[in-house]
Design a protein around this motif. Structure first.
Motif, PDB file in Angstrom:
ATOM      1  N   PRO A 229       0.816  -1.230   0.000  1.00  0.00           N
ATOM      2  CA  PRO A 229       0.000   0.000   0.000  1.00  0.00           C
ATOM      3  C   PRO A 229       0.848   1.278   0.000  1.00  0.00           C
ATOM      4  CG  PRO A 229      -0.927  -1.591   1.528  1.00  0.00           C
ATOM      5  CD  PRO A 229       0.404  -2.150   1.072  1.00  0.00           C
ATOM      6  N   GLU A 230       1.981   1.244   0.695  1.00  0.00           N
ATOM      7  CA  GLU A 230       2.861   2.421   0.703  1.00  0.00           C
ATOM      8  C   GLU A 230       3.525   2.641  -0.657  1.00  0.00           C
ATOM      9  OE1 GLU A 230       1.460   4.001   3.558  1.00  0.00           O
ATOM     10  OE2 GLU A 230       3.215   5.005   2.715  1.00  0.00           O
ATOM     11  N   VAL A 231       3.840   1.551  -1.343  1.00  0.00           N
ATOM     12  CA  VAL A 231       4.423   1.674  -2.689  1.00  0.00           C
ATOM     13  C   VAL A 231       3.391   2.285  -3.639  1.00  0.00           C
ATOM     14  CG1 VAL A 231       5.225   0.331  -4.675  1.00  0.00           C
ATOM     15  CG2 VAL A 231       6.095  -0.188  -2.400  1.00  0.00           C
ATOM     16  N   GLY A 236       1.782   6.383  -6.832  1.00  0.00           N
ATOM     17  CA  GLY A 236       0.494   6.956  -7.233  1.00  0.00           C
ATOM     18  C   GLY A 236       0.454   8.458  -7.057  1.00  0.00           C
ATOM     19  N   GLU A 237       1.037   8.949  -5.967  1.00  0.00           N
ATOM     20  CA  GLU A 237       1.042  10.401  -5.716  1.00  0.00           C
ATOM     21  C   GLU A 237       1.789  11.162  -6.805  1.00  0.00           C
ATOM     22  OE1 GLU A 237       0.582  10.736  -0.826  1.00  0.00           O
ATOM     23  OE2 GLU A 237       2.605  10.755  -1.730  1.00  0.00           O
ATOM     24  N   LYS A 238       2.769  10.454  -7.427  1.00  0.00           N
ATOM     25  CA  LYS A 238       3.556  11.086  -8.498  1.00  0.00           C
ATOM     26  C   LYS A 238       2.957  10.813  -9.878  1.00  0.00           C
ATOM     27  CE  LYS A 238       7.568   9.177  -7.190  1.00  0.00           C
ATOM     28  NZ  LYS A 238       9.042   8.974  -7.117  1.00  0.00           N
ATOM     29  N   GLY A 239       1.784  10.164  -9.884  1.00  0.00           N
ATOM     30  CA  GLY A 239       1.148   9.875 -11.174  1.00  0.00           C
ATOM     31  C   GLY A 239       1.932   8.890 -12.013  1.00  0.00           C
ATOM     32  N   LYS A 240       2.712   8.038 -11.357  1.00  0.00           N
ATOM     33  CA  LYS A 240       3.596   7.117 -12.079  1.00  0.00           C
ATOM     34  C   LYS A 240       3.029   5.712 -12.231  1.00  0.00           C
ATOM     35  CE  LYS A 240       6.889   9.741 -13.339  1.00  0.00           C
ATOM     36  NZ  LYS A 240       7.051   9.958 -14.814  1.00  0.00           N
TER      37      LYS A 240
END
Ligand code: CS2
Ligand code: MN
Length: 319
Positions: A229-231, A236-240
């Protein structure tokens, strides 16, 4: 319902799997390039066109090309890699013309995903795939590639990206790098570099582009010992995150077994909550499932019953 694009990994011609996907409410397809037919290469526009159109006829949207075109020489930096790269560039241009937004590729040299056993018994006696590092380390000789260190694989990847990413940017096609599976330092002397979240981050930093991203393969990150979940949050926060593989394992990089999607060591509910929290709305497919009672074992991890079960479980979590 949460808006991730629920997909199935499907063959390139009509059949039972296409029907089952639609009966499950799956509208998106992940598919390889089609087998060579008559005078058409798999990467010929006409070949990719008939797959896209045939799927559309059945209400399936071809969203992801996986696996990528042939890349044996690209990964090892061998003569002939430029010809393989030219095929990648053609496939990307075809994808743009056919509105297939995501290309899932990996940089695992020589074997792609690898397991030491496909007949391990999981829950209820289902056949699962397992990796035991101690077994493959017994190999008596190196492969024909000899010793290939990390730097060489990184260099080969950079060479590949230098030539392919510009075309992906021009065509607005997302390159989704799949982490190594298993994420071991090497197999028989050939390095595997995309074996940690840190390495995947480095890949993103080396080519800062909105078309350079990753396939968030939950099972591969779990085998790394990462907090999945942390990965998901991190990338995800970086839109990657361009594509997600929903699967799980039990164990660690020395020994792991694949599991039913509700029976592994990852908090799958937390994963789906995190996809939502970071606003990931791209394609997700069930990846590797146990082969269940009555099924033949001739396509390891890709039977039907386990993927039906996993899809229902994922849909439930999404709802
Ligand atoms: C899989 C892929 O290893 C994995 O996590 O997602 O290797 C996938 O099964 C194959 O690339 C499909 O061709
Ligand atoms: Mn995967």
């Amino acid at each position: 319902m949460y808006e991730m694009k629920l997909a199935w990994y499907l063959p390139t011609l009509p059949g039972v799997k296409w029907s089952i996907a639609k009966q499950l409410g799956v509208d998106y397809a992940v598919a390889p390039l089609p087998a060579e037919r008559y005078y058409m290469k798999p990467w010929d526009f006409k070949a990719m066109l008939y797959v896209k159109e045939s799927m559309a006829e059945e209400g399936l949207e071809w969203e992801v090309v996986e696996p990528a075109p042939p890349h044996y020489r690209i990964k090892l930096g061998l003569p002939g890699r430029d010809e393989e790269i030219e095929v990648f560039r053609q496939v990307i241009r075809n994808m743009a013309a056919l509105d297939i937004p995501v290309l899932c590729y990996n940089f695992m040299p020589q074997s792609g995903w690898y397991r030491t056993n496909f007949a391990v018994k999981g829950r209820g006696g289902a056949s699962v795939a397992a990796f035991d590092a101690s077994k493959v380390e017994k190999a008596p000789v190196l492969t024909e590639a000899g010793i290939v260190p990390d730097e060489k694989i990184w260099d080969n990847w950079k060479y590949f990206m230098d030539k392919v990413l510009p075309v992906a940017e021009e065509c607005r096609i997302r390159l989704a790098l799949h982490p190594d599976d298993p994420p071991v330092p090497s197999l028989q002397g050939v390095a595997r570099v995309f074996r940690s979240a840190e390495a995947m981050d480095r890949a993103m930093d080396l080519f800062p582009s909105e078309y350079n991203g990753i396939t968030l393969c939950q099972g591969s990150f779990a085998a790394m010992g990462e907090n999945v979940p942390e990965v998901i949050r991190h990338f995800g926060e970086k839109g990657k995150i361009f594509f997600a593989h929903f699967r799980d394992i039990r164990g660690d990089i020395r020994y792991f077994e694949e599991t039913f999607h509700d029976d592994g060591m990852t908090d799958m509910k937390a994963c789906v909550e995190m996809y939502k929290a970071v606003g990931y709305d791209g394609p997700i497919r069930t990846d590797h499932a146990p082969v269940m009672a009555g099924e033949s074992g001739d396509s390891p991890a890709y039977g039907v019953l386990g993927h039906i079960y996993a899809t229902g479980y994922l849909k439930g979590l999404m709802e």
